[in-house]
Design a protein around this motif. Structure first.
Motif, PDB file in Angstrom:
ATOM      1  N   GLN B 417      19.268  11.722  19.117  1.00 33.05           N
ATOM      2  CA  GLN B 417      19.948  10.649  19.849  1.00 33.05           C
ATOM      3  C   GLN B 417      19.408  10.530  21.272  1.00 33.05           C
ATOM      4  OE1 GLN B 417      23.989  11.790  19.225  1.00 33.05           O
ATOM      5  NE2 GLN B 417      24.263  10.391  17.497  1.00 33.05           N
ATOM      6  N   ASP B 418      19.209  11.695  21.899  1.00 33.51           N
ATOM      7  CA  ASP B 418      18.648  11.683  23.251  1.00 33.51           C
ATOM      8  C   ASP B 418      17.274  11.026  23.259  1.00 33.51           C
ATOM      9  OD1 ASP B 418      20.833  12.947  24.145  1.00 33.51           O
ATOM     10  OD2 ASP B 418      19.897  14.950  24.341  1.00 33.51           O
ATOM     11  N   MET B 419      16.483  11.420  22.235  1.00 35.63           N
ATOM     12  CA  MET B 419      15.127  10.888  22.187  1.00 35.63           C
ATOM     13  C   MET B 419      15.159   9.379  21.956  1.00 35.63           C
ATOM     14  SD  MET B 419      13.275  13.992  20.169  1.00 35.63           S
ATOM     15  CE  MET B 419      11.931  13.051  19.506  1.00 35.63           C
ATOM     16  N   ALA B 420      16.074   8.933  21.073  1.00 32.03           N
ATOM     17  CA  ALA B 420      16.179   7.495  20.796  1.00 32.03           C
ATOM     18  C   ALA B 420      16.555   6.761  22.079  1.00 32.03           C
ATOM     19  CB  ALA B 420      17.219   7.255  19.705  1.00 32.03           C
ATOM     20  N   GLN B 421      17.498   7.369  22.803  1.00 30.49           N
ATOM     21  CA  GLN B 421      17.948   6.771  24.059  1.00 30.49           C
ATOM     22  C   GLN B 421      16.783   6.643  25.036  1.00 30.49           C
ATOM     23  OE1 GLN B 421      21.028   5.595  24.493  1.00 30.49           O
ATOM     24  NE2 GLN B 421      20.322   4.768  26.470  1.00 30.49           N
ATOM     25  N   GLN B 422      16.005   7.730  25.101  1.00 33.21           N
ATOM     26  CA  GLN B 422      14.853   7.713  26.018  1.00 33.21           C
ATOM     27  C   GLN B 422      13.857   6.641  25.622  1.00 33.21           C
ATOM     28  OE1 GLN B 422      13.376  11.716  25.893  1.00 33.21           O
ATOM     29  NE2 GLN B 422      15.093  12.490  27.116  1.00 33.21           N
ATOM     30  N   MET B 423      13.667   6.490  24.293  1.00 39.14           N
ATOM     31  CA  MET B 423      12.707   5.501  23.823  1.00 39.14           C
ATOM     32  C   MET B 423      13.180   4.095  24.177  1.00 39.14           C
ATOM     33  SD  MET B 423      11.485   7.573  20.562  1.00 39.14           S
ATOM     34  CE  MET B 423      11.436   6.425  19.280  1.00 39.14           C
ATOM     35  N   LEU B 424      14.522   3.921  23.998  1.00 34.04           N
ATOM     36  CA  LEU B 424      15.107   2.634  24.330  1.00 34.04           C
ATOM     37  C   LEU B 424      14.865   2.316  25.804  1.00 34.04           C
ATOM     38  CD1 LEU B 424      16.805   0.698  22.575  1.00 34.04           C
ATOM     39  CD2 LEU B 424      18.826   1.614  23.721  1.00 34.04           C
ATOM     40  N   GLU B 425      15.125   3.381  26.602  1.00 33.47           N
ATOM     41  CA  GLU B 425      14.940   3.181  28.043  1.00 33.47           C
ATOM     42  C   GLU B 425      13.488   2.830  28.373  1.00 33.47           C
ATOM     43  OE1 GLU B 425      16.559   6.696  29.790  1.00 33.47           O
ATOM     44  OE2 GLU B 425      18.603   6.095  29.182  1.00 33.47           O
ATOM     45  N   ILE B 426      12.587   3.539  27.706  1.00 33.25           N
ATOM     46  CA  ILE B 426      11.168   3.268  27.960  1.00 33.25           C
ATOM     47  C   ILE B 426      10.830   1.826  27.604  1.00 33.25           C
ATOM     48  CG2 ILE B 426       8.793   3.815  27.215  1.00 33.25           C
ATOM     49  CD1 ILE B 426       9.825   6.716  26.803  1.00 33.25           C
ATOM     50  N   SER B 427      11.370   1.381  26.440  1.00 29.40           N
ATOM     51  CA  SER B 427      11.019   0.035  25.997  1.00 29.40           C
ATOM     52  C   SER B 427      11.599  -1.028  26.922  1.00 29.40           C
ATOM     53  CB  SER B 427      11.487  -0.185  24.558  1.00 29.40           C
ATOM     54  OG  SER B 427      12.891  -0.295  24.530  1.00 29.40           O
ATOM     55  N   HIS B 428      12.698  -0.667  27.619  1.00 24.22           N
ATOM     56  CA  HIS B 428      13.307  -1.634  28.539  1.00 24.22           C
ATOM     57  C   HIS B 428      12.702  -1.630  29.936  1.00 24.22           C
ATOM     58  CE1 HIS B 428      17.198  -2.172  26.044  1.00 24.22           C
ATOM     59  NE2 HIS B 428      16.161  -2.792  25.531  1.00 24.22           N
ATOM     60  N   THR B 429      11.928  -0.581  30.180  1.00 21.56           N
ATOM     61  CA  THR B 429      11.342  -0.501  31.516  1.00 21.56           C
ATOM     62  C   THR B 429      10.337  -1.643  31.702  1.00 21.56           C
ATOM     63  OG1 THR B 429      11.406   1.855  31.144  1.00 21.56           O
ATOM     64  CG2 THR B 429      10.299   1.131  33.150  1.00 21.56           C
ATOM     65  N   PRO B 430      10.552  -2.488  32.722  1.00 17.11           N
ATOM     66  CA  PRO B 430       9.585  -3.581  32.923  1.00 17.11           C
ATOM     67  C   PRO B 430       8.205  -3.021  33.257  1.00 17.11           C
ATOM     68  CG  PRO B 430      11.175  -3.452  34.744  1.00 17.11           C
ATOM     69  CD  PRO B 430      11.601  -2.456  33.737  1.00 17.11           C
ATOM     70  N   ARG B 431       7.210  -3.690  32.738  1.00 21.89           N
ATOM     71  CA  ARG B 431       5.861  -3.218  33.022  1.00 21.89           C
ATOM     72  C   ARG B 431       5.572  -3.321  34.515  1.00 21.89           C
ATOM     73  NH1 ARG B 431       1.712  -6.014  29.105  1.00 21.89           N
ATOM     74  NH2 ARG B 431       2.950  -5.967  27.210  1.00 21.89           N
ATOM     75  N   THR B 432       4.824  -2.384  34.936  1.00 22.53           N
ATOM     76  CA  THR B 432       4.429  -2.458  36.345  1.00 22.53           C
ATOM     77  C   THR B 432       3.532  -3.677  36.497  1.00 22.53           C
ATOM     78  OG1 THR B 432       3.811  -0.216  35.732  1.00 22.53           O
ATOM     79  CG2 THR B 432       4.021  -0.686  38.085  1.00 22.53           C
ATOM     80  N   PRO B 433       3.909  -4.562  37.355  1.00 22.20           N
ATOM     81  CA  PRO B 433       3.054  -5.756  37.512  1.00 22.20           C
ATOM     82  C   PRO B 433       1.649  -5.366  37.973  1.00 22.20           C
ATOM     83  CG  PRO B 433       4.813  -5.676  39.172  1.00 22.20           C
ATOM     84  CD  PRO B 433       5.020  -4.526  38.280  1.00 22.20           C
ATOM     85  N   ARG B 434       0.695  -6.006  37.342  1.00 22.29           N
ATOM     86  CA  ARG B 434      -0.681  -5.667  37.710  1.00 22.29           C
ATOM     87  C   ARG B 434      -1.035  -6.234  39.056  1.00 22.29           C
ATOM     88  NH1 ARG B 434      -3.701  -6.732  32.201  1.00 22.29           N
ATOM     89  NH2 ARG B 434      -2.515  -5.169  31.109  1.00 22.29           N
ATOM     90  N   ALA B 435      -1.805  -5.449  39.691  1.00 19.91           N
ATOM     91  CA  ALA B 435      -2.268  -5.945  40.997  1.00 19.91           C
ATOM     92  C   ALA B 435      -3.177  -7.148  40.784  1.00 19.91           C
ATOM     93  CB  ALA B 435      -3.000  -4.837  41.726  1.00 19.91           C
ATOM     94  N   LYS B 436      -2.935  -8.162  41.513  1.00 24.22           N
ATOM     95  CA  LYS B 436      -3.777  -9.349  41.338  1.00 24.22           C
ATOM     96  C   LYS B 436      -5.092  -9.207  42.101  1.00 24.22           C
ATOM     97  CE  LYS B 436      -0.740 -12.432  39.446  1.00 24.22           C
ATOM     98  NZ  LYS B 436       0.568 -12.793  39.941  1.00 24.22           N
TER      99      LYS B 436
END
Ligand SMILES: Nc1ncnc2c1ncn2[C@@H]1O[C@H](COP(=O)(O)OP(=O)(O)O)[C@@H](O)[C@H]1O
Ligand code: SF4
Ligand SMILES: [Mg+2]
Lengths: 139, 436
Positions: B417-436
């Motif tokens: 469950q912890d791992m699933a939660q962590q995965m969920l969190e990872i998937s929700h983390t917005p991508r770091t915007p690329r430097a233009k």
């Protein structure tokens, strides 16, 4: 070295769980590989002291402390205390109620047997405060 | 360490890893690993409890086949008195003994006679020796092993006289050889056994060196053939010679009755025996003279290798005993048996060290502490799904290095469950915007 310490609360009048604390103590000593003869003496003494807490005291606790040269059983209760310790230590002396006697307790041999089985035995009691018994068994 | 012999073993293919036996083993000798039961050799006492409870009949006992008697030119059958209670409507013991002769044996010798001799020897000891109180019967090898493993401080209470089957075999062999003028090595003595504990005790005797028995055949194995022989009309030979008390050893309380010990206690069923032994350790039974503890409910009639229901068998034995004369073994047995045979133990009964956590007490204390710490992190359901009988046993297995934390399915679920939660969190983390 610190060794093993365990605390076992014992309720006044708790006949349904009577003997559980001393049974657990016995089991711990066997797991530690304490000599069978010592285990036997601790078993007898800790059973008696546990039953006294149930029958005569207002409740208290047993403490087990083992290090590599001795087993120590300490019993500490919340009263009523023993007014005359010399009398209480006499073989056959008992103030157990009719109820306790009908359950087979009250032979007045508990304290004398504790003293006989322990290598060191100390008892102090404050009427109104409580009784403390400390027994050491050399290993 | 040499592997200890056990009659009780697992038929791997039949085991489904259901954990039924795990919970019932009185010495916590079973683990379920990789979906199958494993028996921890050093802890097993061969009581047969797992054989009785396994729904898939995956726990079995190794015994000798009847055909194995042909190893010897001369064969003697030594039936446990329990055998007598297995047949409905059989009115006399001689019928059963005669039936045994028709299975290929040259002679029969009742273990009940061995029980008579042992009874007399014990009575003699109770009268003349200062013995610890209560004296504990040595008849049930599962109980003797239980004491070695779980109650080593009670070992010196155990009777130091050989079991009835051993005594019977000693006498049977000598008498047969003298009567027929044949050498002892030509004669095989086969115990007809109610249980695996006796089989193990023949292979690994407790208290003496070699067994006088050459094999053990289970009651179940010969039951069918023997009842067919008994039911066929045949001239019955007069073979039974034991007293009713010797026969009575088959049922719980029979040994106490034979000893005519007023102040005795008989207990059947291993869990009950354990409770009584606990009391004995606390000196609560020191006014008792004799204690007869048997692993099986109802005594040997309840043995795992018997056919008949133990209560029915007990009743059948009672009926066979009823017409027999009330003659005490003390009177019936000639004292020469006590003098002429090695009835007494020659080796000490040793405590088993299997329950101790370590040879070194300091190290044992460290492990114990570790076990207590681990136990606190476990859920306390005692569900057995991890393959250890209780959460505490798992903690012990972990501390001893036999198991890991993720063997606990509840812990595993939590981790997932912890791992699933962590995965969920990872998937929700917005991508770091690329430097233009
Ligand atoms: N913890 C206690 N608190 C108060 N009184 C006690 C306690 N332990 C023992 N006693 C007194 O000492 C007496 C003797 O104790 P014991 O020798 O164990 O005999 P018994 O328990 O059979 O009465 C008891 O009857 C009781 O009056
Ligand atoms: S009670 Fe009898 S049948 Fe059961 S294990 Fe013990 S000796 Fe065997
Ligand atoms: Mg007392």
């Amino acid at each position: 070295m610190s060794g093993i310490r365990e605390v076992f609360p014992v309720e006044a009048g708790g006949f349904t769980t009577a003997g559980e604390a001393s049974a657990t103590i016995k089991q711990i000593l066997k797991k530690l590989g304490v000599d069978a003869g010592v285990v036997r003496r601790v078993a007898v003494a800790s059973y008696e002291v546990e039953l006294n807490l149930i029958i005569h005291s207002l409740g208290g606790e047993l403490l087990l402390h083992v290090d590599d040269h001795r087993v120590r059983i300490t019993s500490q209760d919340r009263g009523p205390g023993i007014p005359d310790i010399d009398l209480a230590m006499r073989e056959g002396y008992s103030t157990a109620s009719e109820d306790a006697r009908s359950l087979g307790f009250g032979a007045g041999m508990g304290l004398p047997n504790m003293k006989r089985n322990a290598d060191q035995f100390a008892i102090t009691s404050d009427p109104g405060v409580g009784t403390c018994i400390q027994m050491d068994f050399n290993i | 360490m040499p592997k200890t012999y056990h009659s009780v073993r697992l038929e791997k293919e039949r085991c489904r890893g259901c954990t039924t036996c795990l919970k019932r083993c009185p010495t916590e000798a079973i683990r379920v690993w990789d979906g199958r039961a494993h028996i921890l050799d050093e802890r097993c006492i061969d009581c047969g409890e797992c054989i009785n409870v396994c729904p898939y009949h995956a726990k079995v006992a190794t015994t000798d086949a009847l055909s194995s008697i042909s190893r010897f030119p001369y064969r003697i059958a030594l039936p446990a008195p329990t055998l007598y209670g297995q047949f409905r409507g059989v009115a006399c013991i001689d019928d059963i003994l005669t039936g045994l002769l028709h299975l290929g044996f040259d002679a029969v010798f009742e273990v009940a006679r061995g029980a008579d001799i042992v009874s007399k020897a014990i009575m003699d000891a109770l009268r003349h020796k200062t013995l610890p109180k209560p004296l504990i019967s040595a008849a049930c090898p599962a109980i003797v092993r239980l004491i070695q493993v779980r109650f080593p401080d009670l070992i010196d209470h155990i009777v130091d006289i050989r079991q009835p089957m051993e005594v019977a075999a000693l006498v049977a062999k000598r008498e047969f050889c003298q009567a027929n003028d044949v050498p002892e090595d030509q004669v095989g003595c086969f115990f007809i056994t109610p249980c695996p504990a006796k089989v193990t005790a023949i292979r690994n005797p407790i208290g003496h060196e070699l067994s006088a028995l050459d094999g053990a055949i289970s009651i179940l194995e010969i039951y069918g053939m023997l009842s067919a022989k008994i039911r066929k009309p045949m001239p019955t030979e007069k073979l039974a010679t034991s007293t009713l008390f010797g026969v009575g050893w088959a049922k719980g309380g029979g040994e106490c009755a034979a000893l005519h010990a007023e102040n005795s206690l008989a207990v059947g069923g291993i869990e009950h025996v354990i409770r009584v032994l606990e009391e004995m350790e606390n000196n609560k039974l020191s006014d008792l003279e004799y204690f007869e503890g048997q692993a099986c409910i109802g005594g040997c009639v309840g043995g795992a290798l018997t056919f008949e229901n133990s209560y029915i068998a007990k009743n059948a034995i009672r009926k066979l005993m009823a017409p027999m004369p009330d003659l005490s073994p003390d009177v019936a047995v000639d004292t020469k048996y006590l003098r002429n045979y090695p009835l007494y133990n020659t080796l000490p009964i040793l405590p088993s060290s299997i329950m101790r956590l370590d040879e070194d007490i300091g190290e044992a204390m460290r492990k114990l502490e570790q076990i207590e710490t681990i136990t606190k992190t476990l859920p306390g359901y005692d569900c057995g799904a991890c393959g250890s009988p209780t959460c505490h046993a798992l903690a012990e297995d972990m501390a001893l290095g036999f198991a890991g934390e993720m063997d606990c399915i509840h812990k595993l679920k939590g981790r997932l469950q912890d791992m699933a939660q962590q995965m969920l969190e990872i998937s929700h983390t917005p991508r770091t915007p690329r430097a233009k």
